[in-house]
Design a protein around this motif. Structure first.
Motif, mmCIF file in Angstrom:
data_model
loop_
_atom_site.group_PDB
_atom_site.id
_atom_site.type_symbol
_atom_site.label_atom_id
_atom_site.label_comp_id
_atom_site.label_asym_id
_atom_site.label_seq_id
_atom_site.Cartn_x
_atom_site.Cartn_y
_atom_site.Cartn_z
ATOM 1 N N TYR A 166 0.881 -1.170 0.000
ATOM 2 C CA TYR A 166 0.000 0.000 0.000
ATOM 3 C C TYR A 166 0.915 1.215 0.000
ATOM 4 O O TYR A 166 1.795 1.326 0.862
ATOM 5 C CB TYR A 166 -0.906 -0.004 1.231
ATOM 6 C CG TYR A 166 -1.959 1.087 1.220
ATOM 7 C CD1 TYR A 166 -3.224 0.837 0.703
ATOM 8 C CD2 TYR A 166 -1.680 2.361 1.709
ATOM 9 C CE1 TYR A 166 -4.200 1.831 0.685
ATOM 10 C CE2 TYR A 166 -2.637 3.359 1.689
ATOM 11 C CZ TYR A 166 -3.905 3.083 1.169
ATOM 12 O OH TYR A 166 -4.854 4.075 1.140
ATOM 13 N N ILE A 185 2.246 -4.386 3.385
ATOM 14 C CA ILE A 185 1.190 -4.183 4.378
ATOM 15 C C ILE A 185 1.313 -5.183 5.530
ATOM 16 O O ILE A 185 2.071 -6.150 5.461
ATOM 17 C CB ILE A 185 -0.206 -4.318 3.744
ATOM 18 C CG1 ILE A 185 -0.511 -5.792 3.385
ATOM 19 C CG2 ILE A 185 -0.344 -3.426 2.514
ATOM 20 C CD1 ILE A 185 -1.960 -6.052 3.007
ATOM 21 N N TYR A 213 -5.826 0.038 4.734
ATOM 22 C CA TYR A 213 -6.220 -1.175 4.013
ATOM 23 C C TYR A 213 -6.831 -2.225 4.946
ATOM 24 O O TYR A 213 -7.252 -3.282 4.504
ATOM 25 C CB TYR A 213 -5.005 -1.768 3.285
ATOM 26 C CG TYR A 213 -3.808 -1.911 4.203
ATOM 27 C CD1 TYR A 213 -3.669 -3.012 5.038
ATOM 28 C CD2 TYR A 213 -2.837 -0.924 4.254
ATOM 29 C CE1 TYR A 213 -2.606 -3.120 5.910
ATOM 30 C CE2 TYR A 213 -1.748 -1.026 5.118
ATOM 31 C CZ TYR A 213 -1.635 -2.128 5.937
ATOM 32 O OH TYR A 213 -0.581 -2.229 6.797
ATOM 33 N N TYR A 247 -8.260 -6.416 1.572
ATOM 34 C CA TYR A 247 -7.235 -5.399 1.838
ATOM 35 C C TYR A 247 -7.433 -4.250 0.850
ATOM 36 O O TYR A 247 -6.632 -4.072 -0.086
ATOM 37 C CB TYR A 247 -5.830 -5.990 1.682
ATOM 38 C CG TYR A 247 -5.565 -7.240 2.502
ATOM 39 C CD1 TYR A 247 -5.437 -7.171 3.883
ATOM 40 C CD2 TYR A 247 -5.438 -8.492 1.888
ATOM 41 C CE1 TYR A 247 -5.189 -8.311 4.640
ATOM 42 C CE2 TYR A 247 -5.186 -9.635 2.633
ATOM 43 C CZ TYR A 247 -5.067 -9.548 4.005
ATOM 44 O OH TYR A 247 -4.823 -10.669 4.750
ATOM 45 N N PRO A 248 -8.490 -3.465 1.008
ATOM 46 C CA PRO A 248 -8.829 -2.425 0.035
ATOM 47 C C PRO A 248 -7.665 -1.461 -0.211
ATOM 48 O O PRO A 248 -7.053 -0.946 0.732
ATOM 49 C CB PRO A 248 -10.010 -1.698 0.700
ATOM 50 C CG PRO A 248 -10.594 -2.693 1.640
ATOM 51 C CD PRO A 248 -9.429 -3.487 2.146
ATOM 52 N N GLY A 249 -7.371 -1.253 -1.492
ATOM 53 C CA GLY A 249 -6.311 -0.319 -1.857
ATOM 54 C C GLY A 249 -4.936 -0.934 -1.955
ATOM 55 O O GLY A 249 -4.008 -0.312 -2.471
ATOM 56 N N ALA A 250 -4.769 -2.170 -1.462
ATOM 57 C CA ALA A 250 -3.472 -2.844 -1.550
ATOM 58 C C ALA A 250 -3.278 -3.410 -2.947
ATOM 59 O O ALA A 250 -4.235 -3.818 -3.617
ATOM 60 C CB ALA A 250 -3.380 -3.964 -0.515
ATOM 61 N N GLU A 251 -2.032 -3.440 -3.396
ATOM 62 C CA GLU A 251 -1.707 -3.929 -4.727
ATOM 63 C C GLU A 251 -0.646 -5.014 -4.645
ATOM 64 O O GLU A 251 0.086 -5.115 -3.664
ATOM 65 C CB GLU A 251 -1.197 -2.772 -5.598
ATOM 66 C CG GLU A 251 -2.219 -1.650 -5.773
ATOM 67 C CD GLU A 251 -1.659 -0.468 -6.557
ATOM 68 O OE1 GLU A 251 -0.411 -0.309 -6.550
ATOM 69 O OE2 GLU A 251 -2.448 0.270 -7.156
#
Length: 309
Positions: A143, A148, A173, A296-300
């Motif tokens: 993130y 993260i 996240y 994990y919203p927004g994690a890539e």
């Protein structure tokens, strides 16, 4: 897996040892092609011997998946767990933390442990889990460019929890998201029977002779007990859960005679990825990237090697 910001290991790769953010990196012979580089390793303190073992990273990841998630789960759920496990160890490595093979960090089981655990199903399960690790090799979650804290738990109450409402430490996240697939988990709803005396002693309170225990003051975003008043004392849901060893902080307690009946929903702290939720998503045709993006919203996805230099 125990803690909010779990412990992860030391990662090693060969030739000229270069200390970087708690890692020791090596490249084998200077003239050797990249494909001959040795795999990074993880230093794990084994609970049975209290000795530290060096385990190749991907072998470690497979050993964590084997220990932390049922091998019967869908392949995409196992792959999501592999990415979470790899991220977990990287994050702790960068912090310079020691890592054990217990729930204090991530549970890890080596081949001998797996044989004992699976028996006749060892070969089939091992192949499936190793494939999950291989098919996500080197992938970690980041993130804003940083690994993260890839928290995970068994099952929720239909929602995950904001990190700051359980650990008092926020992460963008680790926020509450819906998790309706939890309802299919065998541990979604449970009933425990504790003695009234035990509860009174552990909480240092006096309970009523019958009826509901305490007054819920507020609930968390994820629907768990935020705070509750019992015999004039204020407790958080986490405090009650940990003091009484409850599966979840979503609970209701009732005194019946000399017993306290405790009804709970979900299993675990509720922060991050629900494992049964991941399996439910996989059954609906979602892949591991869909699963990690949801929990994990927004994690890539990024390459672990970029953090080993």
């Amino acid at each position: 897996m125990k803690k909010p910001f779990f412990a992860f290991l030391l990662i090693v790769v060969t030739a000229i040892a270069i200390p970087a953010a708690g890692l020791w990196l090596t490249d084998g012979q200077k003239t050797a092609p990249k494909k001959e580089e040795k795999e990074p390793t993880v230093e794990v303190i084994r609970s049975d011997t209290q000795k530290t073992e060096s385990v190749p990273l991907e072998e470690y990841v497979a050993g964590v998946v084997a220990a932390e998630m049922p091998a019967s789960f869908e392949k995409e759920a196992l792959k999501a767990q592999a990415v979470a496990a790899r991220t977990f160890i990287l994050t702790e490595t960068l912090k310079g933390q020691d890592v054990t093979d217990t729930v204090d960090d991530q549970v890890f089981k080596d081949e001998d442990d797996q044989k004992k655990m699976w028996g006749a199903d060892f070969k089939k399960n091992k192949e499936k889990i190793e494939e999950a690790a291989d098919e996500t090799e080197g992938e970690v979650l980041v993130y804003d460019g940083q690994p993260i804290t890839a928290a995970f738990f068994s099952s929720g109450n239909g929602q995950t929890e904001n990190a700051e409402e359980y650990w008092q430490s926020a992460a963008p996240y680790l926020i509450s998201v819906v998790s309706p697939w939890d309802e299919s988990a065998p541990n979604f709803e449970q009933e425990l029977v504790l003695t009234k005396q035990e509860v009174e002693e552990k909480l240092d309170v006096s309970l009523p002779s019958s009826g509901e225990v305490g007054t819920v003051v507020d609930k968390t975003t994820g629907g768990r007990i935020g705070s509750i008043l019992i015999d004039g004392q204020s407790f958080t849901g986490r405090e009650i859960r940990e003091a009484l060893g409850l599966p979840s902080a979503d609970f209701n307690m009732t005194v019946k005679g000399s017993d306290v009946i405790v009804e709970t929903k979900g299993y675990g702290h509720g922060v991050g990825m629900s494992q049964y939720g991941a399996n439910g998503m996989a059954k609906e045709g979602k892949n591991y990237k869909d699963i990690t993006a949801h929990y994990y919203p927004g994690a890539e996805i990024a390459d672990v090697q970029s953090f080993l230099k």
